[in-house]
Design an enzyme around this catalytic site. Structure first.
Site, PDB file in Angstrom:
ATOM      1  N   ASN A 108       0.845  -1.188   0.000  1.00 31.64           N
ATOM      2  CA  ASN A 108       0.000   0.000   0.000  1.00 31.64           C
ATOM      3  C   ASN A 108       0.883   1.242   0.000  1.00 31.64           C
ATOM      4  OD1 ASN A 108      -2.432   1.614   0.419  1.00 31.64           O
ATOM      5  ND2 ASN A 108      -1.754   1.871   2.538  1.00 31.64           N
ATOM      6  N   HIS A 110       0.920   5.116   1.286  1.00 32.67           N
ATOM      7  CA  HIS A 110       0.219   6.041   2.184  1.00 32.67           C
ATOM      8  C   HIS A 110       0.924   7.395   2.137  1.00 32.67           C
ATOM      9  CE1 HIS A 110      -2.366   7.250   5.449  1.00 32.67           C
ATOM     10  NE2 HIS A 110      -1.315   7.835   5.988  1.00 32.67           N
ATOM     11  N   GLU A 148      -3.334  -7.029   8.980  1.00 26.84           N
ATOM     12  CA  GLU A 148      -4.726  -6.875   9.420  1.00 26.84           C
ATOM     13  C   GLU A 148      -5.024  -5.487   9.993  1.00 26.84           C
ATOM     14  OE1 GLU A 148      -3.048  -9.604   9.533  1.00 26.84           O
ATOM     15  OE2 GLU A 148      -4.371 -11.248   8.942  1.00 26.84           O
ATOM     16  N   ASP A 151      -2.695   0.539   8.127  1.00 26.75           N
ATOM     17  CA  ASP A 151      -1.387   1.171   7.891  1.00 26.75           C
ATOM     18  C   ASP A 151      -0.325   0.677   8.875  1.00 26.75           C
ATOM     19  OD1 ASP A 151      -2.605   2.742   5.887  1.00 26.75           O
ATOM     20  OD2 ASP A 151      -3.127   4.298   7.321  1.00 26.75           O
TER      21      ASP A 151
HETATM   22  C1  GAR Z   1      -2.705   8.991  -2.950  1.00 23.87           C
HETATM   23  O1  GAR Z   1      -2.212  10.178  -2.398  1.00 23.87           O
HETATM   24  C2  GAR Z   1      -2.506   7.834  -1.981  1.00 23.87           C
HETATM   25  O2  GAR Z   1      -1.319   7.930  -1.268  1.00 23.87           O
HETATM   26  C3  GAR Z   1      -3.705   8.000  -1.091  1.00 23.87           C
HETATM   27  O3  GAR Z   1      -4.754   8.309  -1.969  1.00 23.87           O
HETATM   28  C4  GAR Z   1      -4.224   9.041  -3.082  1.00 23.87           C
HETATM   29  C5  GAR Z   1      -4.711   8.408  -4.373  1.00 23.87           C
HETATM   30  O4  GAR Z   1      -4.357   9.179  -5.486  1.00 23.87           O
HETATM   31  N1  GAR Z   1      -3.942   6.809  -0.314  1.00 23.87           N
HETATM   32  C6  GAR Z   1      -4.349   6.841   0.957  1.00 23.87           C
HETATM   33  O5  GAR Z   1      -4.614   7.851   1.551  1.00 23.87           O
HETATM   34  C7  GAR Z   1      -4.464   5.469   1.600  1.00 23.87           C
HETATM   35  N2  GAR Z   1      -4.628   5.584   3.010  1.00 23.87           N
HETATM   36  P1  GAR Z   1      -4.340   8.556  -6.955  1.00 23.87           P
HETATM   37  O6  GAR Z   1      -5.691   7.879  -7.180  1.00 23.87           O
HETATM   38  O7  GAR Z   1      -4.179   9.750  -7.853  1.00 23.87           O
HETATM   39  O8  GAR Z   1      -3.195   7.578  -7.059  1.00 23.87           O
END
Ligand code: GAR
Length: 198
Positions: A108, A110, A148, A151
């Site tokens: 993932n 983050h 599980e 993050d």
């Molecule tokens: C990204 O900034 C990613 O890090 C975040 O969502 C965005 C998706 O952008 N993810 C989270 O916050 C997960 N907890 P994208 O669709 O343009 O790749």
């Protein structure tokens, strides 16, 4: 060749970074076999289509229960015989049965330096709003294996990004993407694809 499935919910700029890195040879021994979204309107699905990659939507709204959705998501993932699942802005809790089945094979991205600004309720712009509110001078992004918890899995890569005077959540989000996320996620896939992760 590492068979990669990318799970998305929104715009898909991280997906685009992966596709570009593969096309440009910055990621080797890996191919994106499928892009799966929970959200039928995700622009990421269009990006996959433009790349002639199967784009599949599995929406919770199409199922009577969470269990039925979880089952369908797992069946979809299973049907592509994937070696690695990449959560690239996938804002749905990954079913525990999927985590168990694909242990150490789900990563993932983050948008903060974990353990700051992560866990339940911290996603997308909310992460950057919280970072600005706290007044941190450095933030960044993290690629981690999924377990599980929220993050909480082992960290694979991190990169710091400066917070600058006048930043809004949107400006900071964009800088974190450009300077960290779009580099880290392809790099993590390349490491895994080429056996550089122990
Ligand atoms: C990204 O900034 C990613 O890090 C975040 O969502 C965005 C998706 O952008 N993810 C989270 O916050 C997960 N907890 P994208 O669709 O343009 O790749």
């Amino acid at each position: 060749m590492l068979k990669v499935g990318v799970l998305v919910s929104g715009g898909g700029t991280n997906l685009q970074a992966i596709l570009d890195a593969i096309d440009e040879g910055r990621v080797t021994n890996a191919a994106v076999e499928v892009v799966i979204s929970n959200n039928p309107g995700a622009f990421a699905l269009k990006r996959a289509g433009n790349h002639k990659i199967p784009a599949v939507c599995v929406s919770p709204k199409s199922f009577e229960s969470r269990e039925a959705f979880n089952q369908a998501l797992l069946e979809t993932v299973d049907s592509y015989g994937l070696d690695l699942i990449v959560l690239a802005g996938f804002l749905v809790k990954v079913p525990e049965m999927m985590i168990e089945k694909y242990r150490n094979r789900i990563i993932n991205i983050h948008p903060s330096l974990i353990p700051s600004f992560c866990g339940v309720g911290y996603y997308g712009l909310k992460v950057h709003e919280a970072a600005l509110k706290r007044g941190v001078k450095l933030t960044g992004a993290t690629v981690h294996f999924v377990d599980e918890g929220m993050d909480s899995g082992p960290i694979l890569l991190q990169k710091a990004v400066e917070v600058l005077p006048g930043d809004t959540p949107e400006i900071l989000q964009r800088r974190v993407m450009e300077e960290a996320e779009w580099q880290l996620l392809p790099q993590a896939i390349d490491m895994i694809a080429n056996g550089r992760v122990s």
